[in-house]
Design a protein around this motif. Structure first.
Motif, PDB file in Angstrom:
ATOM      1  N   HIS A  84       0.861  -1.188   0.000  1.00  0.00           N
ATOM      2  CA  HIS A  84       0.000   0.000   0.000  1.00  0.00           C
ATOM      3  C   HIS A  84       0.893   1.232   0.000  1.00  0.00           C
ATOM      4  O   HIS A  84       1.672   1.419   0.934  1.00  0.00           O
ATOM      5  CB  HIS A  84      -0.922  -0.006   1.212  1.00  0.00           C
ATOM      6  N   PRO A  85       0.837   2.070  -1.021  1.00  0.00           N
ATOM      7  CA  PRO A  85      -0.030   1.947  -2.204  1.00  0.00           C
ATOM      8  C   PRO A  85       0.430   0.820  -3.128  1.00  0.00           C
ATOM      9  O   PRO A  85       1.606   0.453  -3.101  1.00  0.00           O
ATOM     10  CB  PRO A  85       0.124   3.314  -2.881  1.00  0.00           C
ATOM     11  N   PRO A  86      -0.459   0.299  -3.964  1.00  0.00           N
ATOM     12  CA  PRO A  86      -0.118  -0.857  -4.796  1.00  0.00           C
ATOM     13  C   PRO A  86       0.955  -0.572  -5.840  1.00  0.00           C
ATOM     14  O   PRO A  86       1.602  -1.502  -6.327  1.00  0.00           O
ATOM     15  CB  PRO A  86      -1.456  -1.212  -5.470  1.00  0.00           C
ATOM     16  N   TYR A  87       1.153   0.705  -6.199  1.00  0.00           N
ATOM     17  CA  TYR A  87       2.158   1.043  -7.207  1.00  0.00           C
ATOM     18  C   TYR A  87       3.525   1.335  -6.593  1.00  0.00           C
ATOM     19  O   TYR A  87       4.432   1.772  -7.293  1.00  0.00           O
ATOM     20  CB  TYR A  87       1.690   2.252  -8.032  1.00  0.00           C
ATOM     21  N   LEU A  88       3.693   1.082  -5.286  1.00  0.00           N
ATOM     22  CA  LEU A  88       4.970   1.358  -4.632  1.00  0.00           C
ATOM     23  C   LEU A  88       6.135   0.578  -5.263  1.00  0.00           C
ATOM     24  O   LEU A  88       7.228   1.147  -5.446  1.00  0.00           O
ATOM     25  CB  LEU A  88       4.869   1.058  -3.138  1.00  0.00           C
ATOM     26  N   PRO A  89       5.987  -0.727  -5.598  1.00  0.00           N
ATOM     27  CA  PRO A  89       7.104  -1.429  -6.251  1.00  0.00           C
ATOM     28  C   PRO A  89       7.560  -0.761  -7.540  1.00  0.00           C
ATOM     29  O   PRO A  89       8.766  -0.695  -7.817  1.00  0.00           O
ATOM     30  CB  PRO A  89       6.541  -2.828  -6.513  1.00  0.00           C
ATOM     31  N   LEU A  90       6.611  -0.242  -8.339  1.00  0.00           N
ATOM     32  CA  LEU A  90       6.980   0.448  -9.572  1.00  0.00           C
ATOM     33  C   LEU A  90       7.737   1.734  -9.268  1.00  0.00           C
ATOM     34  O   LEU A  90       8.685   2.101  -9.977  1.00  0.00           O
ATOM     35  CB  LEU A  90       5.727   0.744 -10.405  1.00  0.00           C
ATOM     36  N   ILE A  91       7.316   2.443  -8.217  1.00  0.00           N
ATOM     37  CA  ILE A  91       8.019   3.669  -7.828  1.00  0.00           C
ATOM     38  C   ILE A  91       9.454   3.348  -7.413  1.00  0.00           C
ATOM     39  O   ILE A  91      10.402   4.039  -7.811  1.00  0.00           O
ATOM     40  CB  ILE A  91       7.267   4.373  -6.674  1.00  0.00           C
ATOM     41  N   LEU A  92       9.622   2.284  -6.627  1.00  0.00           N
ATOM     42  CA  LEU A  92      10.963   1.909  -6.178  1.00  0.00           C
ATOM     43  C   LEU A  92      11.833   1.479  -7.358  1.00  0.00           C
ATOM     44  O   LEU A  92      13.026   1.836  -7.434  1.00  0.00           O
ATOM     45  CB  LEU A  92      10.873   0.787  -5.153  1.00  0.00           C
ATOM     46  N   ALA A  93      11.253   0.699  -8.281  1.00  0.00           N
ATOM     47  CA  ALA A  93      12.022   0.285  -9.463  1.00  0.00           C
ATOM     48  C   ALA A  93      12.420   1.490 -10.303  1.00  0.00           C
ATOM     49  O   ALA A  93      13.564   1.594 -10.776  1.00  0.00           O
ATOM     50  CB  ALA A  93      11.206  -0.703 -10.301  1.00  0.00           C
ATOM     51  N   GLY A  94      11.487   2.428 -10.484  1.00  0.00           N
ATOM     52  CA  GLY A  94      11.800   3.645 -11.234  1.00  0.00           C
ATOM     53  C   GLY A  94      12.862   4.492 -10.549  1.00  0.00           C
ATOM     54  O   GLY A  94      13.744   5.054 -11.214  1.00  0.00           O
ATOM     55  N   ALA A  95      12.779   4.572  -9.203  1.00  0.00           N
ATOM     56  CA  ALA A  95      13.781   5.338  -8.463  1.00  0.00           C
ATOM     57  C   ALA A  95      15.162   4.697  -8.586  1.00  0.00           C
ATOM     58  O   ALA A  95      16.177   5.402  -8.708  1.00  0.00           O
ATOM     59  CB  ALA A  95      13.370   5.437  -6.996  1.00  0.00           C
ATOM     60  N   TRP A  96      15.206   3.354  -8.569  1.00  0.00           N
ATOM     61  CA  TRP A  96      16.493   2.656  -8.696  1.00  0.00           C
ATOM     62  C   TRP A  96      17.115   2.939 -10.068  1.00  0.00           C
ATOM     63  O   TRP A  96      18.299   3.274 -10.170  1.00  0.00           O
ATOM     64  CB  TRP A  96      16.279   1.159  -8.504  1.00  0.00           C
ATOM     65  N   LEU A  97      16.303   2.827 -11.124  1.00  0.00           N
ATOM     66  CA  LEU A  97      16.810   3.084 -12.471  1.00  0.00           C
ATOM     67  C   LEU A  97      17.219   4.548 -12.633  1.00  0.00           C
ATOM     68  O   LEU A  97      18.231   4.856 -13.275  1.00  0.00           O
ATOM     69  CB  LEU A  97      15.755   2.715 -13.509  1.00  0.00           C
ATOM     70  N   ALA A  98      16.434   5.470 -12.039  1.00  0.00           N
ATOM     71  CA  ALA A  98      16.774   6.885 -12.135  1.00  0.00           C
ATOM     72  C   ALA A  98      18.079   7.193 -11.411  1.00  0.00           C
ATOM     73  O   ALA A  98      18.899   7.985 -11.899  1.00  0.00           O
ATOM     74  CB  ALA A  98      15.631   7.725 -11.556  1.00  0.00           C
TER      75      ALA A  98
END
Length: 465
Positions: free
Chosen positions: A374-388
């Motif tokens: 929660h929120p359900p899109y947190l894994p995508l945010i973390l993956a995007g932050a890692w790539l950024a």
């Protein structure tokens, strides 16, 4: 309570996946050979592969592989490269490709060994709607986890360019599989060989011991329930399997190391062993410690203090996760510890990320069964932050190394950002794993007696005590 059977496996052919992985790698060998011939400035083959080949040439001529500058590896790696001289220069790459396929097979075996209980959570998640029912069976399929390694473009790039890290990955995963199967002698042989080839797998030793000690049910009595968790875990490792594993792995490591010392003496100790213990790299890398080492590189005392400061968080986190995760979920434990070791190491290069790619697919059943966040899109945010964070660091490093601009400070800032993102990813994974454990054993927790731990509750419920 009867267990729900694991979801049915989808129709997929391992032969097709492995054949496709092999065909892509063979094709990249051809592309790499063409690039090496076509360009004098940009080579596809990794510089380390040339170092391996040169070391093998010195060995073939009756000398020492350490006559080649920057050769910092076991002499047995140079022995494996000898066919480069009389068979074909790409022999080593073919060996690394074969090792890639072995790693894929080991990932399948490990996933199949651990997939039952995680698949129960996946089935439960599908019923709750957090995982699509049609995808649930795929999430627990060992072939999918192997494909994440075999068809990973970065992995293909590493082996076809000539990186030898896949050999160590195969040794580490073989150790994981044999520990899961409670075969301490074979596990000890592979662990000792892995530590000799590359020192970093030694950080998994306590986890292997903790997993072996939990392979058979322990006796639980009232006195043991009153013992503190740490001492109970410590007592668990003093059994036959753990002693066998320790003795065999130590003997394997000492045999290979002493043999290398007898063959090449002080050169091996200095370049193949001690170098990795005392290395302080002042060149820019993903570790935030590089900047302090760069500024005070002339001061040996400062370098040692910075090395100690980097070492302490690693040791504390590795010890904690060994006892927390090792007895319960070994592949996930090794994956978390690899991330900890790489993120907090005083030297961190892009090549270290290859260590993630082999163990994360092996932990696939657990990762696939993590509860919804929660929120359900947190894994995508973390993956995007890692790539950024990686992209930002690479941009600063490109300006520094290729354009000659003074971006040391901003490269350091991006290194700190990268460490922060890694810590956030680790924290999320551990939180989700803990939530999944509570869901899995929630019934035991509700019915457990006062003062009982998870192991005792399970033991009492299954009739072991």
């Amino acid at each position: 309570m009867a267990h729900t059977p694991p979801p049915a496996s989808p129709n997929a052919s391992p032969i097709f996946v492995f054949a496709l992985a092999l065909a892509v790698r063979v094709g990249m060998l051809g592309v790499g050979a063409w690039m090496d011939r076509a360009s004098s400035s940009v080579k596809y083959t990794d510089i380390d592969y040339l170092v391996f080949s040169d070391a093998a040439r010195f060995l073939y001529q009756g000398g020492s592989p350490y006559e080649r500058d920057t050769y910092r590896y076991t002499p047995f790696l140079a022995c494996l490269m000898l066919p480069n001289l009389w068979l074909h220069p790409a022999w080593g790459k073919v060996l690394f490709i074969a090792s890639d396929l072995v790693v894929g097979l080991l990932v399948m075996r490990i996933s199949a060994w651990t997939t039952h209980y995680p698949s129960l959570l996946i089935a439960s998640a599908a019923k709750r709607g957090s995982v699509p029912p049609t995808a649930a069976s795929w999430y627990s399929h060992p072939l999918l986890h192997a494909a994440l390694w075999l068809l990973n473009p970065l992995v293909i790039n590493f082996s076809t360019r000539g990186s030898a890290d896949t050999l160590v990955s195969a040794l580490v995963l073989a150790t994981v599989l044999f520990v899961q199967q409670n075969r301490p002698v074979l596990a000890g042989v592979f662990h000792g060989a892995a530590v000799h080839f590359k020192l970093y797998p030694i950080v998994f030793s306590i986890s292997f011991l903790a997993a072996l000690s939990s392979a058979r049910p322990a006796e639980v009595d009232e006195e043991d329930r009153k013992t503190r968790l740490f001492w109970r875990r410590l007592k668990m490792v003093i059994d036959k399997e753990c002693i066998l594993f320790t003795v065999v792995s130590a003997m394997t490591f000492l045999f290979l190391t002493l043999l290398a010392f007898l063959l090449y003496g002080q050169s091996f100790l200095q370049h193949g062993l001690l170098y990795h213990l005392t290395r302080t790299d002042n060149r820019h890398n993903f570790s935030p410690w590089f900047y302090g080492i760069y500024l005070d590189f002339e001061s040996e005392t400062s370098r040692h203090l910075l090395g100690l400061a980097a070492f302490l968080p690693q040791v504390l986190l590795l010890a904690y996760t060994s006892f927390l995760l090792g007895p319960r979920d070994l592949p996930f434990c090794i994956a978390i510890q690899t991330m900890i070791f790489v993120a907090f190491n005083k030297v961190c290069t892009a090549q270290y990320f290859a260590w993630y790619f082999s163990i994360l697919p092996a932990a696939g059943p657990t990762l696939a069964s993590l509860p919804s966040s929660h929120p359900p899109y947190l894994p995508l945010i973390l993956a995007g932050a890692w790539l950024a964070a990686v992209g930002g660091w690479l941009w600063c490093a490109y300006q520094l190394e290729f354009l000659g601009e003074n971006t040391f400070f901003w490269t350091w800032i991006m290194s700190i950002t990268f460490l922060g993102v890694n810590v956030a990813v680790l924290a999320w994974l551990l939180e989700m794993w803990g939530k999944g454990q509570r869901e899995r054993w929630g019934e035991y927790g509700r019915k457990g007696r006062r003062g009982e731990g998870l192991r005792e509750r399970k033991a009492r419920r299954l009739g072991w005590t």
